[in-house]
Structure formats: structure tokens, C-alpha cells
Enzyme design. Structure first.
Site, short mmCIF file in Angstrom:
data_model
loop_
_atom_site.label_atom_id
_atom_site.label_comp_id
_atom_site.label_asym_id
_atom_site.label_seq_id
_atom_site.Cartn_x
_atom_site.Cartn_y
_atom_site.Cartn_z
N LYS A 3 0.82 -1.21 0.00
CA LYS A 3 0.00 0.00 0.00
C LYS A 3 0.86 1.27 0.00
O LYS A 3 2.04 1.24 0.32
CB LYS A 3 -1.02 -0.05 1.14
CG LYS A 3 -2.14 -1.03 0.77
CD LYS A 3 -3.30 -1.05 1.70
CE LYS A 3 -4.34 -2.05 1.14
NZ LYS A 3 -5.35 -2.42 2.12
N ARG A 6 -3.09 -10.57 4.53
CA ARG A 6 -3.50 -10.50 3.11
C ARG A 6 -2.36 -9.88 2.31
O ARG A 6 -2.07 -8.70 2.48
CB ARG A 6 -4.77 -9.66 3.01
CG ARG A 6 -5.36 -9.55 1.62
CD ARG A 6 -6.61 -8.69 1.63
NE ARG A 6 -7.21 -8.61 0.32
CZ ARG A 6 -6.84 -7.77 -0.63
NH1 ARG A 6 -5.86 -6.91 -0.41
NH2 ARG A 6 -7.44 -7.77 -1.80
N1 HH2 Z 1 -7.34 -4.07 0.65
C1 HH2 Z 1 -7.71 -4.06 -0.65
C2 HH2 Z 1 -8.75 -4.86 -1.12
N2 HH2 Z 1 -9.41 -5.69 -0.27
N3 HH2 Z 1 -9.74 -6.56 1.90
C3 HH2 Z 1 -9.42 -6.59 3.19
N4 HH2 Z 1 -10.07 -7.38 4.05
N5 HH2 Z 1 -8.39 -5.81 3.70
C4 HH2 Z 1 -7.68 -4.97 2.91
O1 HH2 Z 1 -6.79 -4.25 3.43
C5 HH2 Z 1 -8.01 -4.90 1.52
C6 HH2 Z 1 -9.07 -5.72 1.03
C7 HH2 Z 1 -6.97 -3.17 -1.60
O2 HH2 Z 1 -5.82 -3.78 -2.10
P1 HH2 Z 1 -5.74 -4.59 -3.48
O3 HH2 Z 1 -6.74 -5.67 -3.58
O4 HH2 Z 1 -4.34 -5.03 -3.61
O5 HH2 Z 1 -5.99 -3.48 -4.59
P2 HH2 Z 1 -7.27 -3.02 -5.42
O6 HH2 Z 1 -8.32 -2.58 -4.48
O7 HH2 Z 1 -6.75 -1.88 -6.27
O8 HH2 Z 1 -7.74 -4.18 -6.25
#
Ligand code: HH2
Length: 346
Positions: A284, A322
Site C-alpha cells: 500500500k 492478506r
Molecule cells: N485491501 C484491498 C482490497 N481488499 N480486503 C481486506 N479485508 N483488507 C484490505 O486491506 C483490503 C481488502 C486493496 O488492495 P488490493 O486488492 O491489492 O488493490 P485493489 O483494491 O486496487 O484491487
């Protein structure tokens, strides 16, 4: 109201009266008492002995968390991220073709992922909503193919929408991960209750489109705690028992760097909710901002910083991590466990 933050320890030598933290690998014998006024009480540094805690608080902090989709939570679990989106901030566009998604999912499980988290809508800052039909087209076929291919790890669906969750559960997903903590789609809680699946409730302030525009809190740690407590109560009222709920402070969702760091430093507080805790800090933006250099502009250069934050969570008993980089994180977990706890197997 008082809030109780256990001072999490991992030393092999435990004093008499030490209690297990959430039935896991950490222990505690002191608890920091926090209040809204920002003033601590009961001693110069606001610490009380675990033995002096109210019984209900002690029970919540110590009880082993029930298994999640068949995974015991007495040891740390890795949730591998698979975004089948064209625009996720880190892996967008890389795995939106089904063959690429399947290959990456298998590689993550081989590398040590215990759970696979599949998402079809980016919730990065500034992202726009995706229409449910499109989100289903992105996620359900991949889930079906993974299950048909005999993938051992349980799959979670990262969605805010009941139609998408329903299609994913029908395709074989076993956990719902909602970054809106069941507050976006009024039908999602009933679906989770009816299917008797675990759900992750994550804190966010605002919506992805606007959440990074000047986020504010009275006290970020306590505000997020209260939000999650209220969302647990709402989920319970909808028929979802607490032992199927995972809580997540939502790193980066409506938070400044200082907010993220306050949450990470205070993670052990969330064990007081009586649920397993999930941490999602992987790659992040705050990691890039603190690391500087190439990590500032490139999400895939934030692996070392992600591991440092993951280990900080591990030292506070966080059960589910995660992450994008499952191979590197699994190695770090193994070595942390061996070096800190003396455990050579995970
Ligand atoms: N962060 C993201 C998406 N889902 N779910 C949980 N439980 N906790 C988190 O911190 C979280 C999440 C955002 O990260 P990412 O999936 O890598 O990116 P994007 O939203 O751009 O797909």
C-alpha cells in the site's frame, strides 16, 4: 468507556499469570487501558495486570478463535491476493485473463497461501464502482475453474455486493471479504447468514472514490474499534455469529500515513472484539511513502516494507495476513517463527 490493549509478547519465557492472546502464539500479562480523553488510568503508564481485567474482557482476549473455513487460527495464515481486474493498484491487468489467474492462484498456493482472495473490483483510492454483472463475469469463472482443478485452499470473494458474493459462493468460494463491512449492499448480510460462511468486516472511511480526501478521526484506533464493534453487532443481528466474523482495520481506506501507523502499532487492541484479526497492508501507498526511492512510485517495489509490517502484525497476534507476495511472506513467517518462537514447522 475503557478500551483494553493487551501488551503482546512472544518471549519463550512466560511469567506466572501470563495469558494466551486469542489462543495463539502471543501472550500477555499486562494491558494498556485507553480512554476517549486520550488519558490512561490505573497507574502511571495506564497498565493493569491481566489478572485485574474484568472477566468478560479477559475471556474475549484469551479465547482461541474457531477455525475459519477449515483453517485453525492457532498459527498465522496467509491470504494470497488475486485481483482479476484491469485496474488494481498493484496487480491490475496482470491476471484478468482466466489462464493467467489460474496459474497465479496455483503458484500462490504452492508458495504457501492458505486462502485465496479473489476480487473483481478495484477499491484503490479514486476507483469507480464496477457493475455487478461485470464483476461476476470476472470472478465466478475463475473460482469455478480453481475449484474444479482441485485447489486445496479455501477461496474468499472480495466484494461489497450480494449478487457477486452469491455467484462466487455458488462457484465454490467459502468466505466473503467485504471492504464495506456489510454496509454497502443491504442484502449481503442475509446472504452470509443464510449460507453460514465466514465474513471479513473491514473498516473504511468514505468510499473508494473520495476516501483519501482529508480523512479525519477523533482517535483513529478507538474510532475504528468502535466502528468494527458496531458492524459486528449489526452482523449478529442479521444472524451471523461472532465466531464466523473476522475484523480488519482497513489499512489505507480513508487513512493518512499517521492513521495507518497508529492502527498498526495498536493492532492488539482489536483482539478485544473476540474475532480473528486480518491485516491488509500489502504494497500500500504508505509503505512507498515511508520507504522512499523506487517504492514511492512503484507498488511492486514495496515487498520488503510489506514484510516488515506483516511481522509487526505477527508480533501482535494477527491471525490472517492478506498479501501479494506469498512466497516471500511465507519465508519471512517461517523464519520469524523459528527465530522468535523456536518453531521449525508451520
Ligand atoms: N485491501 C484491498 C482490497 N481488499 N480486503 C481486506 N479485508 N483488507 C484490505 O486491506 C483490503 C481488502 C486493496 O488492495 P488490493 O486488492 O491489492 O488493490 P485493489 O483494491 O486496487 O484491487
Amino acid at each position: 468507556m475503557d478500551y483494553y490493549r493487551p501488551v503482546a509478547m512472544t518471549d519463550a519465557v512466560r511469567p506466572a499469570g501470563a495469558l494466551p492472546l486469542a489462543g495463539g502464539w502471543c501472550w500477555f500479562d499486562r494491558v494498556e487501558v485507553l480512554t476517549r480523553a486520550g488519558v490512561t488510568r490505573a497507574g502511571a503508564r495506564g497498565l493493569v495486570a491481566a489478572a485485574d481485567l474484568p472477566d468478560a474482557v479477559r475471556a474475549r482476549l484469551t479465547a482461541p478463535r474457531p477455525a475459519l473455513a477449515g483453517l485453525t487460527l492457532d498459527r498465522p495464515r496467509l491470504m494470497g491476493i488475486l485481483n482479476v481486474t484491469p485496474d488494481s493498484f498493484s496487480d491490475g491487468g496482470r491476471f484478468d485473463a482466466p489462464e493467467a489467474a489460474l496459474a497465479h492462484a496455483r503458484a500462490m498456493v504452492e508458495a504457501g497461501a492458505d486462502i485465496l482472495d479473489i476480487g473483481g473490483e478495484s477499491t484503490r483510492p479514486g476507483s469507480a464502482d464496477v457493475e455487478p454483472g461485470e464483476e461476476i463475469r470476472r470472478t465466478a469463472p475463475v473460482i469455478r475453474a480453481l475449484v474444479a482443478g482441485g485447489l486445496a485452499a479455501p477461496i474468499s470473494i472480495d466484494t461489497r455486493k450480494s449478487e457477486v458474493a452469491r455467484a462466487a459462493l455458488d462457484a465454490g468460494a467459502r468466505i466473503v471479504n467485504d471492504v464495506a463491512a456489510l454496509g454497502y449492499d443491504p442484502d449481503l448480510a442475509a446472504l452470509v447468514a443464510a449460507r453460514a460462511v465466514p465474513v471479513c468486516l473491514m473498516h473504511a472511511q468514505g468510499t473508494p472514490a473520495t476516501m483519501q480526501a482529508d480523512p479525519r478521526y477523533d482517535d483513529v484506533l478507538l474510532d475504528v474499534y468502535d466502528f468494527l464493534a458496531a458492524r459486528i453487532a449489526a452482523a449478529e443481528a442479521a444472524g451471523i455469529p461472532r465466531d464466523r466474523i473476522v475484523v480488519d482495520p482497513g489499512i489505507g481506506f480513508g487513512k493518512t500515513v499517521a492513521h495507518n501507523l497508529a492502527l498498526i502499532r495498536g493492532l492488539s487492541l482489536f483482539h478485544g472484539l473476540g474475532c480473528a484479526v486480518l491485516l491488509g497492508a500489502s504494497r500500500k501507498r504508505f509503505i512507498g511513502m515511508l520507504a522512499g526511492g523506487a517504492a514511492e512510485g512503484q507498488a511492486d517495489r514495496r515487498g520488503p516494507g510489506t514484510i516488515a509490517v506483516t511481522l509487526a502484525g505477527l508480533a501482535q497476534g494477527v491471525q490472517i495476513h492478506r498479501v501479494h507476495d506469498t512466497l516471500e511472506t511465507r519465508q519471512a513467517l517461517r523464519l520469524w517463527q523459528a527465530a522468535t518462537l523456536g518453531e521449525e514447522e508451520t
